[in-house]
Structure formats: C-alpha cells, structure tokens
Motif scaffolding. Structure first.
Motif, mmCIF file in Angstrom:
data_model
loop_
_atom_site.group_PDB
_atom_site.id
_atom_site.type_symbol
_atom_site.label_atom_id
_atom_site.label_comp_id
_atom_site.label_asym_id
_atom_site.label_seq_id
_atom_site.Cartn_x
_atom_site.Cartn_y
_atom_site.Cartn_z
ATOM 1 N N LEU A 53 -8.929 1.367 -1.152
ATOM 2 C CA LEU A 53 -9.732 0.214 -0.744
ATOM 3 C C LEU A 53 -10.181 -0.591 -1.962
ATOM 4 C CD1 LEU A 53 -11.089 -1.334 1.556
ATOM 5 C CD2 LEU A 53 -13.051 0.197 1.337
ATOM 6 N N LEU A 54 -10.551 0.106 -3.036
ATOM 7 C CA LEU A 54 -10.932 -0.580 -4.271
ATOM 8 C C LEU A 54 -9.756 -1.365 -4.838
ATOM 9 C CD1 LEU A 54 -13.105 2.182 -6.011
ATOM 10 C CD2 LEU A 54 -13.904 0.063 -4.947
ATOM 11 N N LEU A 58 -9.515 -5.370 -5.440
ATOM 12 C CA LEU A 58 -9.201 -5.881 -6.770
ATOM 13 C C LEU A 58 -8.068 -6.905 -6.697
ATOM 14 C CD1 LEU A 58 -9.607 -5.728 -9.846
ATOM 15 C CD2 LEU A 58 -7.941 -3.856 -9.888
ATOM 16 N N GLY A 59 -7.041 -6.583 -5.924
ATOM 17 C CA GLY A 59 -5.936 -7.525 -5.756
ATOM 18 C C GLY A 59 -6.359 -8.793 -5.055
ATOM 19 N N GLN A 142 0.227 -0.165 -4.921
ATOM 20 C CA GLN A 142 0.572 -0.756 -3.633
ATOM 21 C C GLN A 142 -0.638 -1.446 -3.008
ATOM 22 O OE1 GLN A 142 2.114 2.979 -1.910
ATOM 23 N NE2 GLN A 142 3.988 1.838 -1.428
ATOM 24 N N SER A 143 -1.796 -0.807 -3.108
ATOM 25 C CA SER A 143 -3.006 -1.394 -2.531
ATOM 26 C C SER A 143 -3.392 -2.677 -3.258
ATOM 27 C CB SER A 143 -4.157 -0.388 -2.549
ATOM 28 O OG SER A 143 -4.543 -0.075 -3.871
ATOM 29 N N VAL A 144 -3.189 -2.717 -4.576
ATOM 30 C CA VAL A 144 -3.485 -3.932 -5.343
ATOM 31 C C VAL A 144 -2.571 -5.071 -4.901
ATOM 32 C CG1 VAL A 144 -3.456 -4.982 -7.637
ATOM 33 C CG2 VAL A 144 -4.389 -2.687 -7.346
ATOM 34 N N LEU A 145 -1.282 -4.773 -4.712
ATOM 35 C CA LEU A 145 -0.333 -5.803 -4.284
ATOM 36 C C LEU A 145 -0.643 -6.303 -2.873
ATOM 37 C CD1 LEU A 145 3.128 -4.531 -5.626
ATOM 38 C CD2 LEU A 145 1.746 -6.436 -6.464
#
Length: 231
Positions: A53-54, A58-59, A142-145
C-alpha cells in the motif's frame, strides 16, 4: 522569474493549504475512485501487506508531482511568451468553480463534475490494461508502478489540483501544488487500506458526505471571494 510575484505567492500559498485540505475532505470521492484497488492491495491472498500500500501511494504521489511539474512548466513557458496574468486568474477561477462543483457532488447535490471526469477516459482506457498486467501484486516495484498508473485516473479532485498547478508560474510550484494535494489524500487511502469496510460505511453516511462536500465547496467560494477582492 514570475512577472507577478505578489500574486504568485498568494495563489501558491492558498493552493498549498487548501488543496491539502481538499484532498483530506475528499475522502468520500477517494473511496469511490481508489477503494477497490486499495483494498485489493492491502489484503492479498497471502494476508495483509502494508508495504504494498505504501508503494502504491508512493507511485501515485510521483505521478501527481510529474503532472504538476509538466503543467507548471507549461505555465512558465506561457509567462515567457506573453502577459500571463489574465490567463492565470482565469485558471485560478476555473479551478475553484470546479472545486465548488466537486463539493456539491461529494455532498450528493449535483453530478455535473462526473461529466468533466469523462474527458480523461480516452487516456485511462489505454493505461488501465497495464495495471491489470501487474496484478496480483507480489513485489514492491509492482505496487509503485500500479500507483504511478493510477495517478492518471480521471478524477475531479485531481483535475481541480491540476488547474491550480497550471495557474502557478513554474514547474517547481506546480509540482509543490500537486504534492500538497497528494499528501492530503494520503491519510484517507492509508486508513482505507487498514479499515476499508468500516471506513466505507462511515463515509457513505449522508451527514458525513454532506458536511465534507459543503466544506470543499466553501473552500472554492472563499477563493473566488479572495480573487474578486484582489481585483
């Protein structure tokens, strides 16, 4: 260098504070726009993963800052080309009219702003399939993207902040405006990840929507009043 430093400082100062508050109060809208992806990221089949989630947030913030820098840079170029003040004032006024409409939407009193959000649908239709390819999330990158792609989701809140960034006079000011807005949305989305169901029920209550929406509209009205008084 800005042609109208006093005006620029005032507008930037107002934008930073009010857009943070707008992002904070717009949690009802954030719930509808990002609630599904945030819940999916927060609780995967392997359990709760707060770091995903962070990474998502951020992304998302990175995309907002990029949008602000691009729009502020465009404004900076416009200052160098011509007298930017009338256009700047017009954009500032338009941003706050949109803010008023958005507040009325959040309060459940008007749906006009949803028509404006449709303007970004062509771009989002191209980007959304990319997010699906990254799901389910297993790694931080992956979460950032996904967050970076989700930052381009058609959203009245983002459009309001974007107009304020365009009304700034530099890439750095535009980036700062969008960062301030993004930070305002952060508490809602982080809490949403941890207490998605309970938070969703609470924010869908009529009194909560009404108070939050009218507060957002009041910010827009106050800005327009300040603009008229300074004219």
């Amino acid at each position: 260098m800005a042609l109208y430093p006093a005006l620029h400082f005032t507008m930037l100062e107002i934008s930073l504070l009010s857009l943070f508050v707008t992002g904070l109060l717009g949690g009802v809208h954030c719930l509808g726009m990002c609630g599904g992806i945030v819940t999916a990221i927060s609780v995967t089949g392997q359990g709760s993963k707060p770091w995903l989630l962070l990474g998502y947030n951020l992304g998302r913030l990175a995309s907002y800052v990029l949008i602000g820098a691009l729009l502020g840079g465009l404004a900076q170029w416009g200052v160098a080309q011509a007298d930017f003040r009338p256009l700047q004032l017009g954009l500032f006024a338009a941003a706050n009219v949109l803010l008023i409409l958005l507040g009325l939407y959040l309060a459940g009193l008007s749906g006009v702003v949803t028509r404006i959000e449709r303007l970004g649908q062509p771009l989002w239709r191209r980007l959304q399939p990319l997010t699906r390819r990254l799901l389910p999330l297993r790694h931080g990158w992956q979460s950032v993207l996904v967050g970076a792609l989700w930052g381009w989701l058609p959203c009245g809140l983002v459009y309001t902040a974007s107009l304020a960034a365009l009304a700034s006079q530099s890439a750095s000011s535009g980036a700062l405006v969008m960062l301030s807005f993004g930070l305002g949305t952060l508490p809602n989305l982080l809490l949403m990840g941890a207490f998605a169901h309970k938070l969703g029920q609470w924010k869908q209550q009529r009194p909560v929507r009404l108070v939050a929406g009218l507060a957002v509209s009041a910010i827009g009205c106050w800005h327009l009043a300040q603009l008229l008084l300074s004219a």
